[in-house]
Motif scaffolding. Sequence first.
Motif, PDB file in Angstrom:
ATOM      1  N   ARG A 204       0.725  -1.049  -0.005  1.00 18.49           N
ATOM      2  CA  ARG A 204       0.019  -0.122   0.094  1.00 18.49           C
ATOM      3  C   ARG A 204       0.746   1.334  -0.023  1.00 18.49           C
ATOM      4  N   THR A 205       2.016   1.230   0.066  1.00 18.93           N
ATOM      5  CA  THR A 205       2.918   2.260   0.125  1.00 18.93           C
ATOM      6  C   THR A 205       4.128   2.370  -0.700  1.00 18.93           C
ATOM      7  N   VAL A 206       4.758   3.532  -1.095  1.00 18.33           N
ATOM      8  CA  VAL A 206       5.883   3.447  -1.869  1.00 18.33           C
ATOM      9  C   VAL A 206       7.180   2.581  -1.368  1.00 18.33           C
ATOM     10  N   ALA A 207       7.406   2.594   0.194  1.00 23.49           N
ATOM     11  CA  ALA A 207       8.377   1.894   1.065  1.00 23.49           C
ATOM     12  C   ALA A 207       7.981   0.161   0.734  1.00 23.49           C
ATOM     13  N   GLY A 208       6.911   0.006   0.373  1.00 21.70           N
ATOM     14  CA  GLY A 208       6.298  -1.458   0.151  1.00 21.70           C
ATOM     15  C   GLY A 208       6.921  -1.611  -1.222  1.00 21.70           C
ATOM     16  N   LEU A 209       6.843  -0.926  -2.236  1.00 23.30           N
ATOM     17  CA  LEU A 209       7.238  -1.124  -3.597  1.00 23.30           C
ATOM     18  C   LEU A 209       8.875  -1.294  -3.487  1.00 23.30           C
ATOM     19  N   ILE A 210       9.522  -0.347  -2.583  1.00 22.78           N
ATOM     20  CA  ILE A 210      10.818  -0.452  -2.564  1.00 22.78           C
ATOM     21  C   ILE A 210      11.312  -1.634  -2.300  1.00 22.78           C
ATOM     22  N   LYS A 211      10.639  -2.227  -0.880  1.00 22.36           N
ATOM     23  CA  LYS A 211      11.058  -3.658  -0.290  1.00 22.36           C
ATOM     24  C   LYS A 211      10.887  -4.744  -1.510  1.00 22.36           C
ATOM     25  N   PHE A 212       9.835  -4.634  -2.390  1.00 17.73           N
ATOM     26  CA  PHE A 212       9.643  -5.613  -3.256  1.00 17.73           C
ATOM     27  C   PHE A 212      10.732  -5.629  -4.263  1.00 17.73           C
ATOM     28  N   ALA A 213      11.071  -4.474  -4.828  1.00 22.03           N
ATOM     29  CA  ALA A 213      12.021  -4.257  -5.629  1.00 22.03           C
ATOM     30  C   ALA A 213      13.510  -4.706  -5.449  1.00 22.03           C
ATOM     31  N   ILE A 214      13.940  -4.449  -4.094  1.00 24.66           N
ATOM     32  CA  ILE A 214      15.099  -4.981  -3.516  1.00 24.66           C
ATOM     33  C   ILE A 214      14.964  -6.537  -3.473  1.00 24.66           C
ATOM     34  N   ALA A 215      13.980  -6.966  -2.867  1.00 27.12           N
ATOM     35  CA  ALA A 215      13.713  -8.556  -2.682  1.00 27.12           C
ATOM     36  C   ALA A 215      13.800  -9.410  -4.287  1.00 27.12           C
TER      37      ALA A 215
END
Length: 221
Positions: A204-215
């Motif tokens: 739900r957040t940009v931080a969540g997208l960043i986490k996904f992109a790193i993973a």
Amino acid sequence: MKKSPAPPIRLMLVDDHPIVREGIKSAFVSKKHIKIVGEAATGEEAVRKAARLKPHIILMDINMPGMSGLEASRRIGKLVPESRILALTMHENREYIIEMSRLGARGYVFKDSSPAELLKAIETVYRGEFFFSPRASQHLLRAFLQDEPAHKEKTSVHLTAREREILTLVVEGLKNLEIAARLGVTERTVETYRHRLMHKVNVRTVAGLIKFAIAEGITEV
């Protein structure tokens, strides 16, 4: 024919300290595109007024007598989902930042921010984007990364080439308008892709997208 001016951003202030509310009103008195439509000193009052006034943006304090800003945000999110919550607080507490994000807040700004930064946050959230101050963003990112085991296998989510391209630019910190200019598409198209990405990877957040992109190895820390 003269073009009609855009309607102002309808803003509601929620803080138990009158001096804080007066300071915000004073800072924005010359901003014709900002209209303060209501004030609340408690969480209960905020919920009642939000339901009646339906502001575009609600500046929400967290610690208040009685109902907290956290609970008020949760209730407002259900009653008036079209109103966007922007936390404005003195608390640089990771748990508060994470919880406000989980409750759907579109941003988190500290009370020691400049009027210019607060104005930018309001305008950004009004456009449908997210605005977390750099300090808040760091707390969110660290929390997500600590919650993500380094050895976790990649997910089975499949992204199209365009989705990966937009995700990369989001992680770089570009706004919708900047991404649109970079890719030669409309801002609305970028916003559609961002919402689709969040739905597809279940964040739900940009931080969540960043986490996904790193993973996924799409970007690095």
